[in-house]
Design a protein around this motif. Structure first.
Motif, PDB file in Angstrom:
ATOM      1  N   ILE A 122      -2.884   9.089  -1.449  1.00 49.24           N
ATOM      2  CA  ILE A 122      -2.843   9.449  -2.857  1.00 49.24           C
ATOM      3  C   ILE A 122      -2.917  12.090  -1.914  1.00 49.24           C
ATOM      4  CG2 ILE A 122      -2.152   9.200  -5.081  1.00 49.24           C
ATOM      5  CD1 ILE A 122      -2.973   7.173  -4.919  1.00 49.24           C
ATOM      6  N   ILE A 123      -1.593  11.786  -2.034  1.00 48.22           N
ATOM      7  CA  ILE A 123      -1.444  12.811  -1.792  1.00 48.22           C
ATOM      8  C   ILE A 123      -0.901  13.029  -2.861  1.00 48.22           C
ATOM      9  CG2 ILE A 123      -1.438  15.243  -0.736  1.00 48.22           C
ATOM     10  CD1 ILE A 123      -2.405  13.936   2.122  1.00 48.22           C
ATOM     11  N   ALA A 124      -0.982  13.408  -3.793  1.00 44.49           N
ATOM     12  CA  ALA A 124      -0.258  13.971  -5.060  1.00 44.49           C
ATOM     13  C   ALA A 124      -0.854  14.793  -6.065  1.00 44.49           C
ATOM     14  CB  ALA A 124       0.199  12.840  -5.280  1.00 44.49           C
ATOM     15  N   GLY A 125      -0.146  15.620  -6.790  1.00 41.95           N
ATOM     16  CA  GLY A 125      -0.776  16.492  -7.835  1.00 41.95           C
ATOM     17  C   GLY A 125      -1.218  15.482  -9.222  1.00 41.95           C
ATOM     18  N   VAL A 135       9.431  14.798  -4.024  1.00 43.96           N
ATOM     19  CA  VAL A 135       9.805  14.135  -2.540  1.00 43.96           C
ATOM     20  C   VAL A 135       8.627  13.415  -2.791  1.00 43.96           C
ATOM     21  CG1 VAL A 135      10.208  14.285  -0.652  1.00 43.96           C
ATOM     22  CG2 VAL A 135      11.168  16.201  -2.402  1.00 43.96           C
ATOM     23  N   LEU A 136       8.911  12.201  -2.552  1.00 43.12           N
ATOM     24  CA  LEU A 136       7.795  10.942  -2.298  1.00 43.12           C
ATOM     25  C   LEU A 136       8.288  10.452  -1.154  1.00 43.12           C
ATOM     26  CD1 LEU A 136       8.145   8.422  -5.301  1.00 43.12           C
ATOM     27  CD2 LEU A 136       6.918  10.827  -5.286  1.00 43.12           C
ATOM     28  N   ARG A 137       7.059  10.769   0.017  1.00 41.28           N
ATOM     29  CA  ARG A 137       7.041   9.998   1.146  1.00 41.28           C
ATOM     30  C   ARG A 137       6.246   9.238   1.370  1.00 41.28           C
ATOM     31  NH1 ARG A 137       7.192  14.228   5.737  1.00 41.28           N
ATOM     32  NH2 ARG A 137       8.613  13.168   6.557  1.00 41.28           N
ATOM     33  N   ALA A 138       5.883   8.154   2.746  1.00 42.27           N
ATOM     34  CA  ALA A 138       5.707   6.931   2.576  1.00 42.27           C
ATOM     35  C   ALA A 138       4.962   8.110   3.817  1.00 42.27           C
ATOM     36  CB  ALA A 138       6.289   5.811   4.090  1.00 42.27           C
ATOM     37  N   ALA A 139       3.041   7.100   3.453  1.00 40.54           N
ATOM     38  CA  ALA A 139       2.586   7.774   4.611  1.00 40.54           C
ATOM     39  C   ALA A 139       2.149   6.491   5.529  1.00 40.54           C
ATOM     40  CB  ALA A 139       1.501   8.495   3.375  1.00 40.54           C
ATOM     41  N   GLN A 171      -1.500   3.259  -2.265  1.00 36.22           N
ATOM     42  CA  GLN A 171      -3.018   3.193  -1.588  1.00 36.22           C
ATOM     43  C   GLN A 171      -3.093   4.890  -0.472  1.00 36.22           C
ATOM     44  OE1 GLN A 171      -4.727   0.340  -0.004  1.00 36.22           O
ATOM     45  NE2 GLN A 171      -4.812  -0.651  -1.476  1.00 36.22           N
ATOM     46  N   ASP A 172      -1.274   4.707  -0.089  1.00 40.48           N
ATOM     47  CA  ASP A 172      -1.038   5.789   0.532  1.00 40.48           C
ATOM     48  C   ASP A 172       0.693   6.711   1.033  1.00 40.48           C
ATOM     49  OD1 ASP A 172      -3.704   5.485   2.409  1.00 40.48           O
ATOM     50  OD2 ASP A 172      -2.172   3.132   3.483  1.00 40.48           O
ATOM     51  N   VAL A 173       0.716   7.919   0.382  1.00 37.85           N
ATOM     52  CA  VAL A 173       1.601   8.224  -0.248  1.00 37.85           C
ATOM     53  C   VAL A 173       1.408   9.989  -0.182  1.00 37.85           C
ATOM     54  CG1 VAL A 173       1.349   8.229  -2.817  1.00 37.85           C
ATOM     55  CG2 VAL A 173       3.445   8.118  -2.109  1.00 37.85           C
ATOM     56  N   VAL A 174       2.538  10.273   0.490  1.00 38.48           N
ATOM     57  CA  VAL A 174       1.858  11.980  -0.036  1.00 38.48           C
ATOM     58  C   VAL A 174       4.098  12.880  -0.763  1.00 38.48           C
ATOM     59  CG1 VAL A 174       2.679  14.222   1.309  1.00 38.48           C
ATOM     60  CG2 VAL A 174       1.512  12.379   2.777  1.00 38.48           C
ATOM     61  N   ALA A 175       3.351  13.729  -1.685  1.00 34.50           N
ATOM     62  CA  ALA A 175       4.324  12.899  -2.667  1.00 34.50           C
ATOM     63  C   ALA A 175       4.004  14.986  -2.968  1.00 34.50           C
ATOM     64  CB  ALA A 175       3.726  12.906  -4.322  1.00 34.50           C
ATOM     65  N   ARG A 227       0.148  -1.569   0.117  1.00 36.72           N
ATOM     66  CA  ARG A 227      -0.498  -0.044  -0.134  1.00 36.72           C
ATOM     67  C   ARG A 227       1.115   1.296   0.275  1.00 36.72           C
ATOM     68  NH1 ARG A 227       0.099   2.276   4.349  1.00 36.72           N
ATOM     69  NH2 ARG A 227       0.237   1.662   5.656  1.00 36.72           N
ATOM     70  N   THR A 228       2.242   1.324   0.651  1.00 35.82           N
ATOM     71  CA  THR A 228       2.712   2.350   0.607  1.00 35.82           C
ATOM     72  C   THR A 228       4.217   2.141  -0.444  1.00 35.82           C
ATOM     73  OG1 THR A 228       3.473   4.309   1.790  1.00 35.82           O
ATOM     74  CG2 THR A 228       3.666   2.303   2.833  1.00 35.82           C
ATOM     75  N   LEU A 229       5.422   2.733  -0.355  1.00 34.05           N
ATOM     76  CA  LEU A 229       6.853   3.043  -0.292  1.00 34.05           C
ATOM     77  C   LEU A 229       7.273   2.130   1.062  1.00 34.05           C
ATOM     78  CD1 LEU A 229       7.041   6.367  -1.812  1.00 34.05           C
ATOM     79  CD2 LEU A 229       6.534   4.205  -2.738  1.00 34.05           C
ATOM     80  N   HIS A 230       8.545   1.765   1.014  1.00 32.93           N
ATOM     81  CA  HIS A 230       9.265   1.129   2.237  1.00 32.93           C
ATOM     82  C   HIS A 230      10.111   2.899   3.335  1.00 32.93           C
ATOM     83  CE1 HIS A 230       8.945  -3.196   1.902  1.00 32.93           C
ATOM     84  NE2 HIS A 230       8.877  -2.747   0.442  1.00 32.93           N
ATOM     85  N   HIS A 231       9.909   3.557   2.314  1.00 34.69           N
ATOM     86  CA  HIS A 231      11.146   4.590   3.093  1.00 34.69           C
ATOM     87  C   HIS A 231      10.948   6.469   1.316  1.00 34.69           C
ATOM     88  CE1 HIS A 231      14.009   4.462  -0.767  1.00 34.69           C
ATOM     89  NE2 HIS A 231      14.518   3.267  -0.179  1.00 34.69           N
TER      90      HIS A 231
END
Length: 193
Positions: free
Chosen positions: A118-121, A108-112, A134-138, A92-96
């Motif tokens: 999905i908070i991204a443009g 910049v991509l951040r695990a959440a 499913q969960d990421v802040v970019a 569902r998200t990134l490792h780091h």
């Protein structure tokens, strides 16, 4: 006797259709370009498409043609040829956290945590949705050009690594690496683990 080759051909087509159905494609951008010629203008179209299986594989492609559907088809075919595998944590998200750059585009991509969404443009959102995150802040810090943003996002995703991959590279067990990270022992950065 003549039926054998025909059924084999149809089976191959069916396999290709099934393989295509596992992919989700998203149109990111269409650009209309005009070429001025004697007697007026000739219009052409360029399409940027992102394709993914929503299970950790994603690719992007670019296609040009005189008609929009043909440009999209070419871009989709190109994207399917350039798929990359990205390791996901819990699917569902990134490792780091990771950064990526292409030209003037920087992301910049951040695990959440779960439930973030999905908070991204726009262009980055299309990549994450087709990837299955499913969960990421970019955040895009540079150019807002969709081509540069997508390429910078892919640059960041290529630097994404899982604990399993790091353990295999170092010849250790996953539990050793994860426990070291939780204890705070060791000088490894979050990007290494």
């Amino acid at each position: 006797m003549a039926r054998g080759p025909q059924t084999r051909g149809h089976g191959r087509e069916r396999e290709e259709r099934e393989r295509d159905s596992e992919f989700v494609d998203k149109l990111v951008h269409i650009n209309r370009v005009a070429k001025v010629v004697k007697g007026g203008r000739r219009f052409g179209f360029a399409a940027l498409v992102v394709v993914g299986d929503q299970k950790g594989r994603v690719g992007f492609g670019h296609g040009k043609a005189r008609e929009v559907p043909e440009a999209i088809r070419k871009a989709t075919e190109s994207a399917k040829r350039n798929l990359v595998k990205v390791p996901l944590r819990e699917g569902r998200t990134l490792h780091h956290d990771v950064t990526g750059q292409h030209g003037a585009g920087r992301v910049v991509l951040r695990a959440a945590p779960p439930g973030t969404g999905i908070i991204a443009g726009g262009p980055m959102r299309a990549v994450f949705e087709t990837l299955g995150i499913q969960d990421v802040v970019a955040k895009s810090l540079g150019s807002s050009n969709p081509y540069n943003m997508v390429r910078a996002t892919f640059d960041a995703l290529k630097h994404e690594d899982s604990p399993r991959g790091v353990a295999a590279r170092r010849g250790k067990k996953v539990s050793e690496i994860v426990s070291r990270r939780r204890d705070g022992a060791g000088e490894g950065t979050a990007a290494e683990v």
